[in-house]
Design a protein around this motif. Structure first.
Motif, PDB file in Angstrom:
ATOM      1  N   GLY A 272      -6.258   0.305 -16.199  1.00 56.94           N
ATOM      2  CA  GLY A 272      -5.037   0.280 -15.414  1.00 56.94           C
ATOM      3  C   GLY A 272      -4.033  -0.631 -16.084  1.00 56.94           C
ATOM      4  N   TYR A 273      -2.968  -0.979 -15.359  1.00 55.03           N
ATOM      5  CA  TYR A 273      -1.982  -1.899 -15.911  1.00 55.03           C
ATOM      6  C   TYR A 273      -2.324  -3.305 -15.450  1.00 55.03           C
ATOM      7  CZ  TYR A 273       2.296  -4.169 -17.242  1.00 55.03           C
ATOM      8  OH  TYR A 273       3.203  -5.033 -17.807  1.00 55.03           O
ATOM      9  N   THR A 274      -2.638  -4.184 -16.398  1.00 53.70           N
ATOM     10  CA  THR A 274      -3.210  -5.485 -16.057  1.00 53.70           C
ATOM     11  C   THR A 274      -2.236  -6.644 -16.246  1.00 53.70           C
ATOM     12  OG1 THR A 274      -4.125  -5.707 -18.290  1.00 53.70           O
ATOM     13  CG2 THR A 274      -5.543  -4.680 -16.594  1.00 53.70           C
ATOM     14  N   GLY A 275      -0.949  -6.352 -16.374  1.00 53.04           N
ATOM     15  CA  GLY A 275       0.041  -7.421 -16.454  1.00 53.04           C
ATOM     16  C   GLY A 275      -0.011  -8.183 -17.765  1.00 53.04           C
ATOM     17  N   THR A 276      -0.087  -9.512 -17.670  1.00 53.47           N
ATOM     18  CA  THR A 276       0.026 -10.369 -18.850  1.00 53.47           C
ATOM     19  C   THR A 276      -1.028 -10.076 -19.909  1.00 53.47           C
ATOM     20  OG1 THR A 276       0.268 -12.670 -19.572  1.00 53.47           O
ATOM     21  CG2 THR A 276      -1.395 -12.243 -17.876  1.00 53.47           C
ATOM     22  N   THR A 277      -2.188  -9.577 -19.508  1.00 54.48           N
ATOM     23  CA  THR A 277      -3.291  -9.373 -20.463  1.00 54.48           C
ATOM     24  C   THR A 277      -3.215  -8.047 -21.210  1.00 54.48           C
ATOM     25  OG1 THR A 277      -4.720  -8.338 -18.808  1.00 54.48           O
ATOM     26  CG2 THR A 277      -4.845 -10.734 -18.992  1.00 54.48           C
ATOM     27  N   SER A 278      -2.350  -7.136 -20.787  1.00 53.34           N
ATOM     28  CA  SER A 278      -2.490  -5.741 -21.237  1.00 53.34           C
ATOM     29  C   SER A 278      -2.434  -5.547 -22.756  1.00 53.34           C
ATOM     30  CB  SER A 278      -1.504  -4.822 -20.505  1.00 53.34           C
ATOM     31  OG  SER A 278      -0.214  -4.844 -21.051  1.00 53.34           O
ATOM     32  N   PRO A 279      -1.473  -6.126 -23.509  1.00 53.82           N
ATOM     33  CA  PRO A 279      -1.501  -5.897 -24.961  1.00 53.82           C
ATOM     34  C   PRO A 279      -2.669  -6.613 -25.634  1.00 53.82           C
ATOM     35  CG  PRO A 279       0.286  -7.390 -24.380  1.00 53.82           C
ATOM     36  CD  PRO A 279      -0.289  -6.890 -23.094  1.00 53.82           C
TER      37      PRO A 279
ATOM     38  N   TYR B 133       0.803  -1.219   0.000  1.00 50.07           N
ATOM     39  CA  TYR B 133       0.000   0.000   0.000  1.00 50.07           C
ATOM     40  C   TYR B 133       0.842   1.277   0.000  1.00 50.07           C
ATOM     41  CZ  TYR B 133      -3.911  -3.088   1.221  1.00 50.07           C
ATOM     42  OH  TYR B 133      -4.861  -4.081   1.217  1.00 50.07           O
ATOM     43  N   ASP B 134       2.143   1.154   0.306  1.00 50.34           N
ATOM     44  CA  ASP B 134       2.975   2.354   0.371  1.00 50.34           C
ATOM     45  C   ASP B 134       3.878   2.511  -0.851  1.00 50.34           C
ATOM     46  OD1 ASP B 134       4.584   0.192   0.896  1.00 50.34           O
ATOM     47  OD2 ASP B 134       5.636   1.108   2.603  1.00 50.34           O
ATOM     48  N   GLU B 135       3.711   1.653  -1.868  1.00 45.68           N
ATOM     49  CA  GLU B 135       4.503   1.767  -3.090  1.00 45.68           C
ATOM     50  C   GLU B 135       3.609   2.280  -4.211  1.00 45.68           C
ATOM     51  OE1 GLU B 135       7.971  -1.551  -2.181  1.00 45.68           O
ATOM     52  OE2 GLU B 135       6.533  -1.937  -3.799  1.00 45.68           O
ATOM     53  N   ALA B 136       3.764   3.556  -4.514  1.00 48.77           N
ATOM     54  CA  ALA B 136       2.822   4.248  -5.404  1.00 48.77           C
ATOM     55  C   ALA B 136       2.782   3.662  -6.807  1.00 48.77           C
ATOM     56  CB  ALA B 136       3.169   5.733  -5.466  1.00 48.77           C
ATOM     57  N   LEU B 137       3.949   3.369  -7.377  1.00 50.02           N
ATOM     58  CA  LEU B 137       3.961   2.905  -8.765  1.00 50.02           C
ATOM     59  C   LEU B 137       3.201   1.597  -8.930  1.00 50.02           C
ATOM     60  CD1 LEU B 137       4.844   3.379 -11.623  1.00 50.02           C
ATOM     61  CD2 LEU B 137       7.028   2.287 -11.115  1.00 50.02           C
ATOM     62  N   ALA B 138       3.326   0.717  -7.935  1.00 47.16           N
ATOM     63  CA  ALA B 138       2.616  -0.563  -8.011  1.00 47.16           C
ATOM     64  C   ALA B 138       1.146  -0.408  -7.627  1.00 47.16           C
ATOM     65  CB  ALA B 138       3.297  -1.588  -7.112  1.00 47.16           C
ATOM     66  N   TYR B 139       0.890   0.157  -6.477  1.00 51.21           N
ATOM     67  CA  TYR B 139      -0.461   0.169  -5.928  1.00 51.21           C
ATOM     68  C   TYR B 139      -1.434   0.994  -6.773  1.00 51.21           C
ATOM     69  CZ  TYR B 139      -4.177   0.402  -2.401  1.00 51.21           C
ATOM     70  OH  TYR B 139      -5.374   0.303  -1.735  1.00 51.21           O
ATOM     71  N   SER B 140      -0.986   2.128  -7.300  1.00 51.96           N
ATOM     72  CA  SER B 140      -1.889   2.991  -8.070  1.00 51.96           C
ATOM     73  C   SER B 140      -1.985   2.587  -9.533  1.00 51.96           C
ATOM     74  CB  SER B 140      -1.421   4.450  -7.997  1.00 51.96           C
ATOM     75  OG  SER B 140      -0.221   4.633  -8.738  1.00 51.96           O
ATOM     76  N   ASN B 141      -1.114   1.681  -9.967  1.00 50.89           N
ATOM     77  CA  ASN B 141      -0.987   1.378 -11.389  1.00 50.89           C
ATOM     78  C   ASN B 141      -1.774   0.147 -11.823  1.00 50.89           C
ATOM     79  OD1 ASN B 141       0.123   2.223 -13.821  1.00 50.89           O
ATOM     80  ND2 ASN B 141       1.990   1.029 -13.601  1.00 50.89           N
ATOM     81  N   PHE B 142      -1.839  -0.850 -10.936  1.00 53.15           N
ATOM     82  CA  PHE B 142      -2.354  -2.149 -11.339  1.00 53.15           C
ATOM     83  C   PHE B 142      -3.877  -2.234 -11.341  1.00 53.15           C
ATOM     84  CE2 PHE B 142       1.753  -3.999  -9.397  1.00 53.15           C
ATOM     85  CZ  PHE B 142       2.413  -3.922 -10.616  1.00 53.15           C
TER      86      PHE B 142
END
Length: 333
Positions: free
Chosen positions: A289-296, A156-165
Motif C-alpha cells: 500500500g502507500y506507506t507515507g515517509t517509508t515508501s521510497p 472511513y468515507d474517503e476512498a483515496l485515503a482509506y483504501s490507499n494507506f
C-alpha cells in the motif's frame, strides 16, 4: 575524494495483518461507490494494517531499528545521530527520537531529533544526515527511522485515503566513510504550497483537538480534499533531469529509481516523461500500500534484498509530501 555517509543497511517492519482490495471494494460498495478504478490507478492489491491497538509508530520504528542494527553489527552505543521521521507522530514532546534512543539504549553522545516533512521525510532525513556527517567526522554512524500509520487516522468515507494507506516502518544505518566518491551526491526540491489546505491532519488543527471537547471524531482525522497532484509528479522529471545535468550524468547511468509509491499510474507517467524503462522503477505499492515517509525506502530495501544494486551504481530517490513538497536525491552505492 572526501568523506560521505554510506547506506550500511536497511530493514523494514510491517504488521502481520494483511488486507486485500476486496475489503475496501465491499466497504465502499455499501456506500454506493465503486473504487475498482481507483485501486487500478494506485496499483493496490494488498496492504499491511495494524490490528493491535498497542502498536504505534514508535513500536514499529523500534522493531525496524533493532533489526537493522543487528543486521549490520552496529551497537546502539556507536550511534551518533538518530532522526525519526513521521507524519503521524506518537508524541509531540519529547521527540519520538528521544523515546527510541531510550528504547535502544543508545549513546549519550548522540544528536536526536524528529523530522516531519510528511511523506518526503526519509529522503529529507537522508540528505540532512549525510550533510551533517560530511561536516562532522565524529559521527561514525547515524540511524534514520521512518514510521507512519496513516490508515489509522483516515476517514472511513474517503476512498483515496482509506483504501490507499498501509502501515510500516523502515530503518537505515548510515556509516561515515572516508576517501570515497559514493554516497549522497546531490539533491533538488520543489514546493507548491497552494495545496497546503488539501490534505490536513488533524483536520481542524491540534489546538482545536485539545480545546474543543465536542469536536467530531472526523475533524481529528486526516482530511483529504481531492486536488490535481500531477504537477508534483511532473516536477519529478524536471528535478531528475536537472540533477543529471548538474552531475554530468545521462539517464542510462541510473540503475534504479526509488519513487513515491503513492500511485503506479503516476510513476508510469514520470517514466514516460523521462523516456525511461519502467523496469528501472521499483514498485512495491501493490504489496505494502502507500506507506507515507517509508515508501521510497522500502522500494530501495526490496532492490537491495534482490541483489539488484552493486557498488558504484547510481540511483535516484524522489517523493512528495503533503502541502505539496517534493524531494529528489542522487545517490551512489
Amino acid at each position: 575524494m572526501d568523506n560521505n555517509a554510506m547506506i550500511r543497511g536497511i530493514a523494514c517492519y510491517h504488521p502481520e495483518h494483511k488486507v486485500d482490495n476486496e475489503f475496501y471494494i465491499e466497504h465502499f460498495k455499501k456506500k454506493g461507490e465503486d473504487i475498482e478504478g481507483l485501486l487500478k490507478t494506485t496499483g493496490r492489491k494488498s496492504r499491511y494494517i495494524s490490528d493491535n491497538e498497542a502498536e504505534n509508530i514508535l513500536t514499529m520504528g523500534y522493531q525496524a531499528a533493532k533489526e537493522v542494527l543487528e543486521k549490520v553489527y552496529v551497537k546502539p552505543a556507536q550511534i551518533g545521530m538518530i532522526i525519526f521521521s513521521s507524519g503521524t507522530p506518537e508524541y509531540m514532546l519529547p521527540p519520538n527520537a528521544v523515546k527510541l534512543h531510550s528504547m535502544l539504549g543508545a549513546s549519550p553522545k548522540c544528536c536526536v531529533y524528529d523530522l516531519n516533512a510528511n511523506c518526503a521525510g526519509m529522503i529529507v532525513a537522508l540528505e540532512q544526515a549525510s550533510r551533517a556527517m560530511q561536516n562532522n567526522q565524529n559521527i561514525k554512524y547515524a540511524l534514520l527511522v521512518g514510521s507512519d500509520q496513516l490508515n489509522r487516522y483516515s476517514r472511513y468515507d474517503e476512498a483515496l485515503a482509506y483504501s490507499n494507506f498501509g502501515d510500516s516502518a523502515c530503518a537505515i544505518v548510515l556509516e561515515n566513510v572516508f576517501h570515497t566518491d559514493r554516497g549522497l551526491l546531490d539533491s533538488d526540491y520543489y514546493t507548491n504550497s497552494s495545496n497546503h489546505d488539501k490534505m490536513v491532519f488533524p483536520a481542524k488543527g491540534l489546538s482545536n483537538v485539545m480545546r474543543d471537547r465536542n469536536l467530531p471524531t472526523q475533524d481529528k482525522l486526516v482530511q483529504w480534499i481531492p486536488f490535481d497532484y500531477s504537477g508534483a509528479f511532473h516536477s519529478a522529471a524536471v528535478s531528475i533531469e536537472e540533477i543529471l545535468f548538474r552531475n554530468n550524468l545521462a539517464k542510462s547511468d541510473i540503475k534504479r529509481y526509488f519513487m513515491s509509491q503513492f500511485a503506479l499510474k503516476s510513476i508510469e507517467g514520470v517514466c514516460e516523461e523521462l523516456g525511461e524503462d519502467m523496469n528501472k522503477f521499483t514498485f512495491i505499492g501493490d504489496e505494502y500500500g502507500y506507506t507515507g515517509t517509508t515508501s521510497p525506502m522500502i522500494a530501495c530495501a526490496r532492490a537491495m534484498e534482490n541483489n539488484e544494486l552493486k557498488s558504484g551504481d547510481y540511483v535516484i530517490f524522489w517523493t512528495v509530501g503533503a502541502g505539496t513538497t517534493c524531494a529528489c536525491s542522487l545517490y551512489r552505492f
